[in-house]
Enzyme design. Structure first.
Site, PDB file in Angstrom:
ATOM      1  N   ASP A  51       0.848  -1.188   0.000  1.00  0.00           N
ATOM      2  CA  ASP A  51       0.000   0.000   0.000  1.00  0.00           C
ATOM      3  C   ASP A  51       0.887   1.244   0.000  1.00  0.00           C
ATOM      4  OD1 ASP A  51      -1.944   1.932   0.411  1.00  0.00           O
ATOM      5  OD2 ASP A  51      -2.200   1.468   2.550  1.00  0.00           O
ATOM      6  N   ASP A 229      -8.898 -16.497 -16.482  1.00  0.00           N
ATOM      7  CA  ASP A 229      -9.738 -16.959 -15.384  1.00  0.00           C
ATOM      8  C   ASP A 229     -10.828 -17.927 -15.869  1.00  0.00           C
ATOM      9  OD1 ASP A 229     -10.286 -16.345 -12.473  1.00  0.00           O
ATOM     10  OD2 ASP A 229     -12.266 -15.895 -13.299  1.00  0.00           O
ATOM     11  N   GLU A 283      -6.673 -20.892 -16.547  1.00  0.00           N
ATOM     12  CA  GLU A 283      -7.018 -21.474 -15.250  1.00  0.00           C
ATOM     13  C   GLU A 283      -8.069 -22.538 -15.538  1.00  0.00           C
ATOM     14  OE1 GLU A 283      -8.839 -20.552 -10.895  1.00  0.00           O
ATOM     15  OE2 GLU A 283      -9.785 -19.890 -12.725  1.00  0.00           O
TER      16      GLU A 283
HETATM   17  O1  TEU Z   1     -11.126 -19.165  -9.524  1.00  0.00           O
HETATM   18  C1  TEU Z   1     -11.700 -20.293 -10.056  1.00  0.00           C
HETATM   19  C2  TEU Z   1     -12.261 -21.258  -9.132  1.00  0.00           C
HETATM   20  O2  TEU Z   1     -13.316 -21.734  -9.475  1.00  0.00           O
HETATM   21  C3  TEU Z   1     -11.749 -21.667  -7.818  1.00  0.00           C
HETATM   22  O3  TEU Z   1     -10.401 -21.539  -7.626  1.00  0.00           O
HETATM   23  C4  TEU Z   1     -12.601 -20.998  -6.796  1.00  0.00           C
HETATM   24  O4  TEU Z   1     -12.073 -19.789  -6.407  1.00  0.00           O
HETATM   25  C5  TEU Z   1     -12.849 -21.832  -5.581  1.00  0.00           C
HETATM   26  O5  TEU Z   1     -11.752 -22.551  -5.226  1.00  0.00           O
HETATM   27  C6  TEU Z   1     -14.077 -22.665  -5.825  1.00  0.00           C
HETATM   28  O6  TEU Z   1     -14.283 -23.520  -4.755  1.00  0.00           O
HETATM   29  C7  TEU Z   1     -11.050 -18.002 -10.274  1.00  0.00           C
HETATM   30  C8  TEU Z   1     -10.268 -16.950  -9.519  1.00  0.00           C
HETATM   31  O7  TEU Z   1      -8.943 -17.372  -9.387  1.00  0.00           O
HETATM   32  C9  TEU Z   1     -10.947 -16.710  -8.227  1.00  0.00           C
HETATM   33  O8  TEU Z   1     -10.224 -15.847  -7.396  1.00  0.00           O
HETATM   34  C10 TEU Z   1     -12.314 -16.142  -8.542  1.00  0.00           C
HETATM   35  O9  TEU Z   1     -13.040 -16.014  -7.370  1.00  0.00           O
HETATM   36  C11 TEU Z   1     -13.077 -17.016  -9.515  1.00  0.00           C
HETATM   37  O10 TEU Z   1     -12.313 -17.493 -10.597  1.00  0.00           O
HETATM   38  C12 TEU Z   1     -14.187 -16.218 -10.140  1.00  0.00           C
HETATM   39  O11 TEU Z   1     -13.656 -15.253 -11.003  1.00  0.00           O
HETATM   40 CA    CA Z   2      -3.519   2.117  -1.267  1.00  0.00          CA
END
Ligand code: TEU
Ligand code: CA
Length: 584
Positions: A51, A229, A283
């Site tokens: 920060d 993502d 991902e």
């Molecule tokens: O995450 C995908 C995902 O489905 C999992 O990792 C999820 O966060 C959890 O473990 C389900 O039980 C991605 C992102 O990395 C995550 O931070 C987000 O919340 C999600 O997609 C939605 O965008």
């Molecule tokens: Ca800040």
């Protein structure tokens, strides 16, 4: 230097050199060399990194001020978790405007500064591309929900009620149904994550073009690629039937089976990615190893690599929780190696912003063993086969947070699950908390521990957005930078060491003893060069006999200092990690 790439004569020169060396096979075990196969990536979660203005929230200027720290560690690429304009229902994974910087994080000038600073230091930057869904505050959705005839209606997935109920049995990863009734038009919209994260309709070509445009916007600024993502969820099943019974408890394996996934990724590649020298990592939550080559085989022109969840998921709770075992972990890596041929590429990661801290999960975070086990895990991460991803703070051996009650958590996943399971008395509070302490995402989202001043030096303000782990007085970057024996310095040495040989990128992988419950021993071999990695995943001293025909050789890395060389039987102390160079 890689002979096969010498500019001069291409094929002719290469075959000449190969002939001289007597090599029957190409110099990199058949792999085509790429910068992203040789790189190490460092993930920054901006909210928790540094920060700069005392409001308790990490920001882009904070990251820029720490670029020297990241560079000194020795990584090649920075992956930034979402930095876009967002109301933060899910910490930036709910995007309101893809072309704007989140105001808490700073301005577009701050972003340009950060990118420039990274480039000046010889590092690349990849962004998080979150396009399975947007925020419900995105202007597309604000329009879409207004009426059934709105030009943006088909940007999202709307369905009428079915027999007065939700359209199907799809569930959200953040609890409950994946459908939300919207009073304006009395129809439901789909959200595989939070209600504030409506899923985009990729079957609409306008949506796809919007995505390609915004990708170009950032690529034209000079970013070096994307982490995508939940990308395998973008194509939804035609007519959206109920999730079949066999997928009900793990719907991610169903959501990845949409009929147009590969078509859309190939289109994205053709329209955008093929025009830039960038890396992509999907991902791939819910993608099996069998499906993986379809996403990453280079001849298909989709993605470069994906995150396979098998290793990190080993440590997730089962009921009752039985924990993970070393033979299971090894089996995963062996299977990945077997199922991916020279046209595909893998990633290695054991933590990120969605998983607990690596040392608390796969290591031993007690005072005595935290250091050695964090170093052992660094040794493994940086010598297995695949592009390694380091999550911020793991280079310091940061640990899980001692959560007391629900009030200590920020994450929407935990809060929603509490409502669904504890408030309805399906799960006792204490049992829920026990699981959450072990696996909750907030474990890895606590602020970086920079020094031993208030709030670990993360913020000059009184209150960070999420509490700093109280162990910051002992575990922090300042202290570790000053101590040559620290986890930080070990990471730095390992990263430098990794660069000394391409065997760690392209070398063949062989697990020497798959059943051994305490020792993980493997070789990485490229041509005549061979390395032996031996890791003791326990507190006990363990004797390990090498298979016949293999001699340890010269010790080149170790986390505990002195150790025997050239022996047939190696005696490893608790959590000891060694790398040997076999032969001459
Ligand atoms: O995450 C995908 C995902 O489905 C999992 O990792 C999820 O966060 C959890 O473990 C389900 O039980 C991605 C992102 O990395 C995550 O931070 C987000 O919340 C999600 O997609 C939605 O965008
Ligand atoms: Ca800040």
């Amino acid at each position: 230097m890689n002979l096969s790439r010498v500019v001069l004569g291409g094929a002719v020169l290469y075959s000449l050199l190969a002939g001289i060396a007597g090599a029957a096979e190409p110099s990199l075990n058949g792999y085509e060399p790429k910068w992203w196969k040789e790189a190490v990536v460092y993930q920054v979660y901006p909210r928790s990194f540094k920060d700069s203005n005392g409001d308790g929230i990490g920001d882009l200027k904070g990251i820029t001020s720490k670029l020297d720290y990241i560079k000194t560690l020795g990584v090649d690429v920075i992956w930034l978790s979402p930095h876009y304009d967002s109301p933060n229902a899910d910490n930036g994974y709910d995007i309101r405007d893809y072309r704007k910087v989140m105001k808490e994080f700073g301005t577009m000038e701050d972003f340009d500064e950060l990118l420039k600073g990274a480039k000046q230091r010889g590092m690349r930057v990849v962004l998080d591309l979150v396009v399975n869904h947007t925020s419900d505050e995105h202007k597309w959705f604000v329009e879409s929900r207004k009426s059934k005839v709105n030009p943006y209606r088909d940007y999202y997935i709307w369905r009428p009620a079915k027999d007065g109920q939700v359209p199907n049995n799809w569930t959200s990863f953040f609890s409950g149904s994946a459908w939300k009734l919207d009073p304006a038009t009395n129809e439901y919209y789909l959200h595989l994550f939070a209600e504030k994260q409506p899923d985009l309709n990729w079957d609409n070509p306008k949506v796809r073009n919007e995505v390609y445009d915004l990708m170009k916007f950032w690529l034209d600024k000079g970013v070096d690629g994307f982490r995508m993502d939940v990308i395998p969820f973008i194509s939804k099943q035609a007519r959206m039937p109920d999730i079949p019974i066999e997928f009900l408890d793990q719907p991610q394996y169903y959501y990845t089976r949409g009929p147009h996934l590969h078509e859309y990724l190939q289109e994205m590649n053709k329209e955008v990615l093929s025009k830039y020298d960038v890396m992509t990592v999907g991902e791939a939550f819910g993608v099996t190893l069998e499906q993986t080559p379809n996403l990453v085989d280079e001849r298909r022109h989709e993605l470069n690599m994906i995150f396979n969840f098998d290793a990190v998921r080993l440590a997730h709770p089962e009921l009752p929780w039985i924990g993970w075992t070393l033979p299971k972990l090894k089996a995963i890596y062996t299977e990945q190696d077997e199922k991916l041929d020279v046209h595909s590429w893998n990633t290695i990661f054991l933590s990120n912003h969605d998983n607990p801290r690596v040392v608390s999960t796969f290591g031993d975070d007690s005072t005595e063993w935290r250091g050695p086990s964090a170093k052992l895990l660094a040794t493994m991460l940086l010598t297995l086969k695949g592009t390694p991803f380091i999550y911020q703070g793991d280079e310091l051996g940061m640990t899980n947070y001692p959560f007391k009650g629900l009030e200590d958590f920020d994450d929407i996943e935990v809060k929603n699950a509490w409502k669904e399971k504890v408030e309805t008395k399906q799960i006792p509070a204490e049992y829920f908390l026990e699981q959450a302490r072990r696996v909750a995402r907030d474990n890895s989202r606590t602020p970086m521990q920079w020094d031993d001043s208030a709030n670990g030096g993360f913020t000059s303000g009184a209150k960070p957005w999420l509490a700093v782990n109280p162990n910051y007085k002992e575990i922090n970057a300042k202290q570790e930078s000053a101590d040559p024996e620290s986890v930080y310095h070990y990471f730095q040495r390992m990263l430098a060491f990794r660069k000394t040989s391409k065997a760690f990128a392209y070398g063949t992988y062989k697990d020497l003893d798959p059943e051994n419950a305490k020792i993980f021993a493997y070789t990485r071999t490229l041509g005549t060069e061979q390395y032996l990695v031996v890791l003791n995943f326990s507190r006990d001293t363990v004797a390990y006999s090498l298979p016949s025909g293999l001699e340890a050789g010269k010790i080149v890395m170790s986390n505990l200092g002195q150790a025997e060389e050239n022996s047939k039987t190696l005696t490893l102390k608790g959590w000891e990690a060694r790398v040997y160079k076999v032969g001459k």
